[in-house]
Design a protein around this motif. Structure first.
Motif, PDB file in Angstrom:
ATOM      1  N   UNK A 158      51.770 -40.840 116.078  1.00 57.33           N
ATOM      2  CA  UNK A 158      51.786 -39.791 117.096  1.00 57.33           C
ATOM      3  C   UNK A 158      51.444 -38.416 116.543  1.00 57.33           C
ATOM      4  N   UNK A 159      51.401 -38.241 115.214  1.00 60.91           N
ATOM      5  CA  UNK A 159      51.023 -36.952 114.648  1.00 60.91           C
ATOM      6  C   UNK A 159      49.959 -37.150 113.576  1.00 60.91           C
ATOM      7  N   UNK A 160      49.145 -36.121 113.421  1.00 62.23           N
ATOM      8  CA  UNK A 160      48.017 -36.167 112.488  1.00 62.23           C
ATOM      9  C   UNK A 160      48.161 -35.023 111.495  1.00 62.23           C
ATOM     10  N   UNK A 175      46.355 -40.049 109.362  1.00 63.00           N
ATOM     11  CA  UNK A 175      47.393 -40.576 110.225  1.00 63.00           C
ATOM     12  C   UNK A 175      48.115 -41.718 109.540  1.00 63.00           C
ATOM     13  N   UNK A 176      49.454 -41.727 109.603  1.00 65.67           N
ATOM     14  CA  UNK A 176      50.258 -42.786 109.002  1.00 65.67           C
ATOM     15  C   UNK A 176      51.309 -43.222 110.009  1.00 65.67           C
ATOM     16  N   UNK A 177      51.571 -44.534 110.070  1.00 61.32           N
ATOM     17  CA  UNK A 177      52.561 -45.032 111.009  1.00 61.32           C
ATOM     18  C   UNK A 177      52.390 -46.516 111.189  1.00 61.32           C
ATOM     19  N   UNK A 208      50.715 -32.781 116.728  1.00 63.14           N
ATOM     20  CA  UNK A 208      50.890 -33.917 117.637  1.00 63.14           C
ATOM     21  C   UNK A 208      49.515 -34.428 118.065  1.00 63.14           C
ATOM     22  N   UNK A 209      49.365 -35.746 118.012  1.00 65.70           N
ATOM     23  CA  UNK A 209      48.047 -36.310 118.313  1.00 65.70           C
ATOM     24  C   UNK A 209      47.605 -35.988 119.737  1.00 65.70           C
ATOM     25  N   UNK A 210      48.516 -36.028 120.697  1.00 70.47           N
ATOM     26  CA  UNK A 210      48.103 -35.810 122.090  1.00 70.47           C
ATOM     27  C   UNK A 210      47.532 -34.407 122.286  1.00 70.47           C
ATOM     28  N   UNK A 276      46.457 -24.851 119.050  1.00 66.60           N
ATOM     29  CA  UNK A 276      47.422 -25.937 118.901  1.00 66.60           C
ATOM     30  C   UNK A 276      48.479 -25.518 117.881  1.00 66.60           C
ATOM     31  N   UNK A 277      49.746 -25.563 118.275  1.00 67.38           N
ATOM     32  CA  UNK A 277      50.826 -25.245 117.349  1.00 67.38           C
ATOM     33  C   UNK A 277      51.079 -26.433 116.422  1.00 67.38           C
ATOM     34  N   UNK A 278      51.386 -26.132 115.171  1.00 69.97           N
ATOM     35  CA  UNK A 278      51.702 -27.200 114.215  1.00 69.97           C
ATOM     36  C   UNK A 278      53.123 -27.701 114.453  1.00 69.97           C
TER      37      UNK A 278
END
Length: 288
Positions: A158-160, A175-177, A208-210, A276-278
């Motif tokens: 869900x996060x990059x 990306x990891x998950x 966040x990926x979205x 985009x906020x981190x």
């Protein structure tokens, strides 16, 4: 406006949700349309006055109004016909504070539409993007390549993580998950993909990926086809700015760069910016 489809492309690029409200701000310099999501993502479309055949501004201050982005785009699509040049007039405010759109390219018929506007609930927050330091942290990637890369990152997590390395100069999306995927853009290896790169230290932030995907998910086909280049800049506290260029050039005529008066036309480009906020900022090797 003599290129309705160009305006539709520019506004559609920031429509990442089905139902989305936008705030429109008018000034002597042109029109800015702003959309936001949960205080973590903001997008702006800049339509400078030079993009319009005629732009009249008689207001005091900078009027702002809210409008449904989807409804506005659907309305404009009504005036756009493939292979045909359409001329429209956009007016605000109408007698009841509505936004009025009408066709003006035919003496025989006129398409007329009114869109209800609203007073914005809140004033859009200014993301106040600031450079991390004196040396900008920025890189420019071909637009089609950036979109494909972000699309490919959908399945891992869900996060990059976005990583910039000065030596060797490289921009990495990781990306990891559920699975691991890492995409490296090496600056000197293929300058056709990574057009420009400026970085003087190791930097790493997660997003966040979205929200990251929203920056490219609705890029119009004209942007992907032109493949000019999209610029990404990391500012203070990991704020990510993504910039795209959308052509709003007049449809091809015998000489597309000369107007009826014989004057040379400037490049007609709509500017699109995403902020985009981190997720976290403690991963920065050198505190910004």
């Amino acid at each position: 406006m003599d290129n309705v489809q160009g305006m539709v492309d520019a506004l559609s690029a920031v429509g990442w949700k089905r139902y989305q409200d936008a705030v429109v701000e008018l000034s002597e310099h042109g029109v800015v349309l702003i959309v936001e999501d949960t205080g973590c993502l903001q997008a702006k479309v800049y339509l400078q006055r030079e993009l319009f055949v005629r732009y009249e501004y008689n207001a005091e201050g900078r009027p702002r109004f809210g409008v449904s982005l989807g409804l506005f785009v659907d309305c404009l699509n009504t005036f756009s016909a493939p292979g045909r040049t359409s001329m429209i007039k956009i007016q605000y405010p109408g007698p009841d504070m509505q936004l009025i759109v009408m066709s003006v390219d035919s003496l025989d018929a006129c398409i007329y539409a009114e869109i209800r506007t609203r007073i914005p609930d809140t004033i859009s927050w200014d993301y106040n993007f600031e450079p991390a330091r004196s040396t900008p942290l920025t890189f420019t990637v071909k637009s089609a390549v950036l979109k494909e890369a972000i699309d490919d990152l959908e399945w891992p997590v869900s996060s990059i993580q976005v990583i910039l390395l000065p030596e060797p100069p490289c921009a990495t999306f990781k990306g990891e998950g559920h699975g691991d995927l890492q995409l490296d853009f090496m600056y000197y290896v293929n300058t056709d993909l990574l057009i420009a790169f400026h970085c003087d230290r190791h930097v790493s932030y997660r997003y966040k990926y979205k929200f990251l995907r929203a920056t490219t998910s609705n890029l119009p086909s004209s942007v992907v086809k032109d493949n000019r280049g999209s610029k990404l800049t990391i500012g203070r506290r990991g704020m990510l700015k993504v910039q795209h260029l959308v052509s709003v050039a007049r449809p091809a005529t015998s000489h597309p760069h000369i107007d009826s008066a014989g004057h040379q036309q400037p490049s007609r480009i709509a500017y699109i910016e995403f902020f985009v906020k981190s997720e976290v900022d403690e991963n920065t090797v050198n505190n910004s």
